[in-house]
Enzyme design. Sequence first.
Site, mmCIF file in Angstrom:
data_model
loop_
_atom_site.group_PDB
_atom_site.id
_atom_site.type_symbol
_atom_site.label_atom_id
_atom_site.label_comp_id
_atom_site.label_asym_id
_atom_site.label_seq_id
_atom_site.Cartn_x
_atom_site.Cartn_y
_atom_site.Cartn_z
ATOM 1 N N HIS A 1 20.501 -8.986 -47.246
ATOM 2 C CA HIS A 1 20.745 -7.395 -47.236
ATOM 3 C C HIS A 1 19.448 -6.803 -47.549
ATOM 4 C CE1 HIS A 1 24.732 -8.888 -48.551
ATOM 5 N NE2 HIS A 1 24.007 -9.397 -49.567
ATOM 6 N N GLN B 1 -6.355 -0.642 1.927
ATOM 7 C CA GLN B 1 -5.909 0.111 3.355
ATOM 8 C C GLN B 1 -6.018 1.588 2.816
ATOM 9 O OE1 GLN B 1 -1.935 -0.015 4.312
ATOM 10 N NE2 GLN B 1 -2.130 0.144 6.793
ATOM 11 N N ARG C 1 9.976 -10.236 -36.534
ATOM 12 C CA ARG C 1 9.038 -9.847 -35.806
ATOM 13 C C ARG C 1 8.096 -10.819 -35.487
ATOM 14 N NH1 ARG C 1 6.972 -4.369 -38.808
ATOM 15 N NH2 ARG C 1 5.510 -4.429 -37.143
ATOM 16 N N LYS D 1 8.309 -10.205 -40.993
ATOM 17 C CA LYS D 1 7.176 -10.125 -40.006
ATOM 18 C C LYS D 1 5.939 -10.818 -40.864
ATOM 19 C CE LYS D 1 3.535 -6.973 -37.769
ATOM 20 N NZ LYS D 1 2.505 -7.415 -38.599
ATOM 21 N N ALA E 1 0.925 -1.270 -0.029
ATOM 22 C CA ALA E 1 -0.068 -0.051 -0.077
ATOM 23 C C ALA E 1 0.936 1.300 0.040
ATOM 24 C CB ALA E 1 -0.951 -0.032 1.307
ATOM 25 N N GLY F 1 5.409 -6.282 -0.767
ATOM 26 C CA GLY F 1 5.526 -6.180 -2.345
ATOM 27 C C GLY F 1 6.870 -5.662 -2.703
#
Length: 453
Positions: free
Chosen positions: A360, A73, A330, A348, A10, A101
């Site tokens: 290239h 809290q 990708r 991709k 918190a 945490g």
Amino acid sequence: MKFSAVILAAGKGTRMHSNMPKVLHTLAGKPMVKHVIDTCTGLGAQNIHLVFGHGGDQMQTTLADETVNWILQADQLGTGHAVDQASPRFEDDEKILVLYGDVPLISPETIENLLDAQPTGGIALLTVMLDNPTGYGRIIRKNGPVVAIVEQKDASEEQKQIKEINTGVMVATGGDLKRWLSGLNNNNAQGEYYLTDVIAAAHDEGRAVEAVHPVNAIEVEGVNDRAQLARLERAFQSMQAQKLLEQGVMLRDPARFDLRGELQCGMDCEIDANVIIEGNVSLGDNVIIGTGCVLKDCEIDDNTIVRPYSVIEGATVGEECTVGPFTRLRPGAELRNDAHVGNFVEVKNARIGEGSKANHLTYLGDAEIGQRTNIGAGTITCNYDGANKFKTIIGNDVFVGSDSQLVAPVTIADGATIGAGTTLTKDVEEGELVITRVKERKITGWQRPVKQK
């Protein structure tokens, strides 16, 4: 072992100088509090009660997929008050583990040791010896057993000399903890309800308090500022690197390696300096990763070389491939065995067939490329018209000359040749040669323009 966890998260984290809650700052690419949640989940916690306050909306958005009980809290009145907010959910006979945490590196082994050490009806407490204990609560013992914890601001000069400090991590039985929490007061220098005061309450009832040390002292270091977070990051990465070395992975410079996810390696893998691993990455046998590469959520098969400064994300790379340098694969990229992609090539959502090459300056998007095909330098698959994407299909044994634009949707059949400089807009039949260059002209006596005065 039946237990539930309370994670205190918190705090505002003022010294982080950030608009984000402290526990959401990342270590190894993951929010600090997520490390703690994952550790509890891995140990089989029945319930995880996450006590939150500052930045609650950010917390709930970032951790929306986590199976936790959200405990608000609203006023930060101390650690005892924080745990007490979750106490209505405690079962009387279950072990309650209190964690933080902003202490992300606590290990499963240390937690298991702590749970095992809890005496019947008593408390197991995680403590550590520090050469410089300034700022921490001191462990007070009487003839051996722990009888109390005194916070720094409330400690006498004699107590400040004690080097055994409280980490805040403890285990108690739910019913006992609820009773002790209900009796806390804030009569102290901070005006807060200290969780540590339950130690004295347990002692007053004649309950045993067992102190346990962590497997490694770094596990219980907390984060209050960015310098501490950076220090824990390096400590964590050092531990990860050591594990990989012990498993047979050759890290050329363990101090310059970052693992921000999970890495599975085959035999005789070699990873050079300044490599970053994110998400889930799998390397086969004899894989070599050059310096400066970033690998994220990808699979690379046996005997493949990834040359320096390549970025591979969401891609699959087959055996005996060569990637890079300066290649970007990708999501959706697939290289079949013995494929080669070289410098300044971007792929991709495209498959490059076995033995094919794009060495290239090439963009291959939304494409299927067959076997033994050569893609010349400067080739572009023009897959996007500003609204929709279209596919380029290239067969086996195709030769695409340099500086070609393949305007999708288009298909090039097996054995075709595309002359350098071609802008292709129509399908090509098997074995055909296509060339769309403007006819060359020579202009004699031409004068180059000069600047006007």
